[in-house]
Design a protein around this motif. Structure first.
Motif, PDB file in Angstrom:
ATOM      1  N   GLY A 109       0.785  -1.235   0.000  1.00  0.00           N
ATOM      2  CA  GLY A 109       0.000   0.000   0.000  1.00  0.00           C
ATOM      3  C   GLY A 109       0.808   1.271   0.000  1.00  0.00           C
ATOM      4  N   GLY A 110       2.107   1.177  -0.208  1.00  0.00           N
ATOM      5  CA  GLY A 110       2.934   2.374  -0.302  1.00  0.00           C
ATOM      6  C   GLY A 110       3.400   2.867   1.048  1.00  0.00           C
ATOM      7  N   PRO A 111       4.067   4.022   1.081  1.00  0.00           N
ATOM      8  CA  PRO A 111       4.624   4.530   2.334  1.00  0.00           C
ATOM      9  C   PRO A 111       3.520   4.905   3.322  1.00  0.00           C
ATOM     10  CG  PRO A 111       4.795   6.199   0.623  1.00  0.00           C
ATOM     11  CD  PRO A 111       4.330   4.943  -0.054  1.00  0.00           C
ATOM     12  N   ILE A 112       3.884   4.879   4.581  1.00  0.00           N
ATOM     13  CA  ILE A 112       2.984   5.307   5.650  1.00  0.00           C
ATOM     14  C   ILE A 112       3.169   6.807   5.822  1.00  0.00           C
ATOM     15  CG2 ILE A 112       2.425   5.026   8.095  1.00  0.00           C
ATOM     16  CD1 ILE A 112       3.884   2.250   7.859  1.00  0.00           C
ATOM     17  N   GLU A 113       2.089   7.552   5.701  1.00  0.00           N
ATOM     18  CA  GLU A 113       2.174   9.005   5.760  1.00  0.00           C
ATOM     19  C   GLU A 113       1.711   9.489   7.136  1.00  0.00           C
ATOM     20  OE1 GLU A 113      -0.365  12.131   3.523  1.00  0.00           O
ATOM     21  OE2 GLU A 113       1.380  11.729   2.235  1.00  0.00           O
ATOM     22  N   LEU A 114       2.607  10.149   7.854  1.00  0.00           N
ATOM     23  CA  LEU A 114       2.303  10.630   9.190  1.00  0.00           C
ATOM     24  C   LEU A 114       2.283  12.158   9.206  1.00  0.00           C
ATOM     25  CD1 LEU A 114       4.668   8.336  11.319  1.00  0.00           C
ATOM     26  CD2 LEU A 114       2.281   7.931  10.690  1.00  0.00           C
ATOM     27  N   LEU A 115       1.300  12.731   9.879  1.00  0.00           N
ATOM     28  CA  LEU A 115       1.284  14.164  10.140  1.00  0.00           C
ATOM     29  C   LEU A 115       1.817  14.361  11.550  1.00  0.00           C
ATOM     30  CD1 LEU A 115       0.556  17.063   9.345  1.00  0.00           C
ATOM     31  CD2 LEU A 115      -1.743  16.660  10.288  1.00  0.00           C
ATOM     32  N   ILE A 116       2.960  15.065  11.628  1.00  0.00           N
ATOM     33  CA  ILE A 116       3.675  15.226  12.887  1.00  0.00           C
ATOM     34  C   ILE A 116       3.584  16.670  13.353  1.00  0.00           C
ATOM     35  CG2 ILE A 116       5.931  15.047  14.010  1.00  0.00           C
ATOM     36  CD1 ILE A 116       4.884  12.363  13.174  1.00  0.00           C
ATOM     37  N   GLU A 117       3.352  16.859  14.657  1.00  0.00           N
ATOM     38  CA  GLU A 117       3.422  18.197  15.252  1.00  0.00           C
ATOM     39  C   GLU A 117       4.510  18.204  16.305  1.00  0.00           C
ATOM     40  OE1 GLU A 117       3.133  21.178  18.208  1.00  0.00           O
ATOM     41  OE2 GLU A 117       2.414  19.151  18.634  1.00  0.00           O
ATOM     42  N   ARG A 118       5.372  19.204  16.234  1.00  0.00           N
ATOM     43  CA  ARG A 118       6.418  19.362  17.253  1.00  0.00           C
ATOM     44  C   ARG A 118       6.743  20.835  17.392  1.00  0.00           C
ATOM     45  NH1 ARG A 118      12.475  18.778  17.343  1.00  0.00           N
ATOM     46  NH2 ARG A 118      12.994  18.351  19.525  1.00  0.00           N
ATOM     47  N   GLY A 119       6.597  21.345  18.596  1.00  0.00           N
ATOM     48  CA  GLY A 119       6.916  22.737  18.858  1.00  0.00           C
ATOM     49  C   GLY A 119       6.062  23.709  18.075  1.00  0.00           C
TER      50      GLY A 119
END
Length: 654
Positions: free
Chosen positions: A603-613
């Protein structure tokens, strides 16, 4: 005649010129800068000698009734030898079982010294700040010290030791002792006043009680510090046999409802431990156990007791708390390994001398091996849970990059300089690995002996020879590396010095898988967690993705740790980040597991939405290996009992 200057002569001249110039420049600098000289540090605290405190018995009275404010108030009366002009008192700094300077000096307040009703002048030593120098007027027979110990009220202040329901009183927190003598030669008589109606448990001898004031027989300061107290409003005690008691205090009465089967498991623990070592290095032993989520957590060994806390519902939710029940086997094992037999450089005559932790891979590592065996043999934990724990530990070392630069023995110094604080990348820095990798080393040693002797000998023979040599002796017998090697060779001749030296004292060694393999198992990975991982994740409310994405993430999406050089690390994800969404869905553990499974199916790459600072970043993770959790599987691929299973079977008949 013209003189020729050779190349060597030119070099010499240039060198002399270069040397001369900085000296001239330094002289110029000296004319422009003040350059002080160091003030020599003169020793002002006497070293301990093996002689009695000449003044006589110290009286220690502790008021522990202020459960609202968490305050202990102490009056300590110290008799003096005639002619004493200066009294130096020490607050315990290097504490047994902590392997580091852990004295809570910042909480010691209200310090006041008096004699004959008059305040005495005192100063804190500017170099050894745990020392207090008291000026003593001529003819003074005794000095009284008033101390106020303000115990932590919030976890960010330290471990909470007093609540409205119970307390864990540690005498090193609320007392001082005279410098210049072995602590075993300082006589002291303790008295404590508790809240109304509270029960009290400790290993101290000679108890007498008048209302809520409890006194014990005169003892020595070493034994006092080694004999903490649990006290509380809700208490039950069980006789486990062989002069061992289980003293349980709880946040509420309902948590004390233990079944006979549960208590029988603790009785079997005692029987199995004594059978394992063939002796008792105590005259009596007290398990001090708090069932609480209010008192701070602890698991700390003492010679004739141990301080322990477990979740409040340990008895009432027995299955759910199984993964925590290796604590009591660990701490009781320390009565033999760590208290009776102790590394020579870890034993100290007082609580001022620094400890040298090099042999903690025996003290803690072998204890961590036998606590698993005893937990299984007693029935406190199942063999499936133990095997899951072993699989988890071995698998972590199969991927831990920090092993390339740092030896197991070097991690024995971690308690001193790292103070058990969290680290940004623990897989790279390593922590106190002498516990778990030490345990795997002793598993290998045990399996090697069993295999090479056809089962006629084992590490249990070493136990009886090394730890079980003086039944009833609750003093200390110290040892060095060479003593461990000598007794191993007496059980089974082998190059044990090289075996232990390579595995524990050198970095960049192969992953410690051989012990498991000699025991009939290997580590294999499955998409579902083993029983130990499953229990840990459920309790701590996180998702372990260490062997897939290379991170651990809380159920709320918070990233708690990242594997150095793992997929998440390479994508720029670090601890402290929050995963807000995965493949466009709001984050939760199930969404993450679905995304990992989909990637494994192409299914392709795992896409993550990341929040930091306060910043958001979309991170693609090119990982298609699926969920991976370590399990132990038979080396030969066949089901059936292996050597490890036989090791974990009970040895004492009911």
């Amino acid at each position: 005649m013209k003189k020729t200057i050779t190349g060597r002569a030119l070099l010499t001249a240039a060198s002399l010129f270069a040397i001369a110039m900085p000296a001239h420049a330094q002289t110029q600098a000296e004319q422009q800068r003040s350059l002080p000289q160091a003030v020599p540090i003169s020793p002002s605290v006497p070293d301990p000698v093996d002689t009695p405190w000449p003044g006589g018995t110290i009286d220690l009275a502790v008021d522990a009734t202020d459960i609202t404010r968490g305050v202990f108030r102490t009056t300590e009366t110290i008799p003096l030898a005639p002619g004493t002009e200066r009294l130096t008192l020490l607050y315990p700094e290097w504490l047994p079982g902590k392997h580091a300077p852990r004295g809570f000096l910042a909480e010691l307040t209200g310090i006041r010294f008096t004699a004959n009703g008059q305040d005495l002048k005192w100063t804190r030593d500017p170099v050894e700040v745990y020392a207090f120098h008291v000026e003593v007027p001529a003819g003074t027979a005794q000095v009284a010290a008033q101390l106020v110990y303000t115990s932590p009220l919030e976890p960010n202040e330290g471990r909470i030791v007093m609540t409205p329901e119970m307390m864990n009183l540690k005498f090193e927190d609320v007392s001082l002792y005279p410098a210049g003598h072995y602590v075993r030669r300082i006589a002291i008589r303790p008295t404590v006043t508790f809240p109304e109606g509270w029960d009290v448990a400790t290993a101290l001898d000679g108890i007498s009680r008048a209302g809520d004031t409890v006194q014990w027989a005169t003892t020595d300061y070493q034994t006092l510090v080694d004999s903490p107290i649990f006290a509380g409003a809700y208490h039950r005690a069980w006789d486990l046999g062989q002069n061992v008691d289980l003293e349980v205090f709880a946040d509420a009465p309902r948590y004390l409802e233990a079944s006979e089967e549960q208590i029988d498991a603790h009785r079997r623990l005692v029987d199995e431990a004594i059978a394992l070592y063939g002796s008792k290095p105590f005259d009596h032993y007290e398990f001090l156990l708090g069932l609480t989520d209010k008192l701070g957590g602890i698991g700390l060994e003492h010679h004739r007791s141990s301080e322990n806390t477990l979740p409040p519902d340990t008895f009432t939710e027995w299955k759910k708390t199984e993964y925590r029940r290796g604590l009591l086997p660990h701490e009781m094992t320390h009565s033999w390994n760590g208290k009776f037999r102790r590394p020579a450089r870890l034993w100290t005559p007082d609580y001022r001398q620094p400890m040298q932790d090099n042999l903690l891979w025996v003290y803690e590592g072998m204890t961590s091996y036998w606590d698993m065996v005893l937990a299984a043999r007693s029935g406190l934990q199942t063999t499936d849970l133990i095997k899951g724990d072993i699989a988890r530990t071995v698998a972590n070392y199969m991927t831990q990059p920090g092993r390339a630069w740092r030896s197991v023995e070097d991690t024995t110094h971690d308690p001193i300089f790292a103070a058990r604080k969290a680290k940004p990348f623990s897989s790279q820095s390593r922590g106190e690995e002498y516990y778990s990798e030490g345990a795997l080393t002793w598993l290998e040693a045990d399996m090697l002996i069993r295999r090479e002797t056809g089962g006629r000998k084992s590490l249990e023979d070493f136990n009886k020879r090394f730890f079980g040599l003086r039944d009833g002796d609750w003093g200390e017998v110290t040892y060095e590396f060479e003593d461990v090697v000598a007794d191993l060779n007496a059980v089974h001749p082998y190059d044990w010095a090289n075996f232990l030296g390579r595995r524990l004292q050198l970095p960049n060694q192969p992953a410690p898988t051989r012990g498991v393999e000699l025991a009939g198992y290997r580590v294999a990975f499955r998409p579902e967690p083993n029983p130990y991982d499953e229990a840990i994740m459920a309790n701590a409310k996180y998702l372990n993705l260490w062997h897939s994405l290379g991170l651990n993430v809380g159920n709320d999406g918070s990233v708690s740790s990242v594997l150095w050089d793992g997929p998440a690390f390479k994508a720029g994800i670090v601890g402290g980040a929050d995963i807000v969404a995965v493949n466009g869905e709001a984050y939760d553990s199930d969404a993450m597991k679905r995304a990992i499974a989909a990637a494994a199916d192409g299914g392709g790459p795992i896409e993550l939405l990341i929040e930091r600072g306060g910043r958001y970043l979309t991170v693609p993770l090119a990982y298609d290996g699926g969920l991976r959790y370590p399990w132990l599987e038979p080396v030969d691929g066949k089901d059936g009992e292996q050597l490890l299973d036989r090791l974990l079977e009970p040895t004492v008949a009911d």
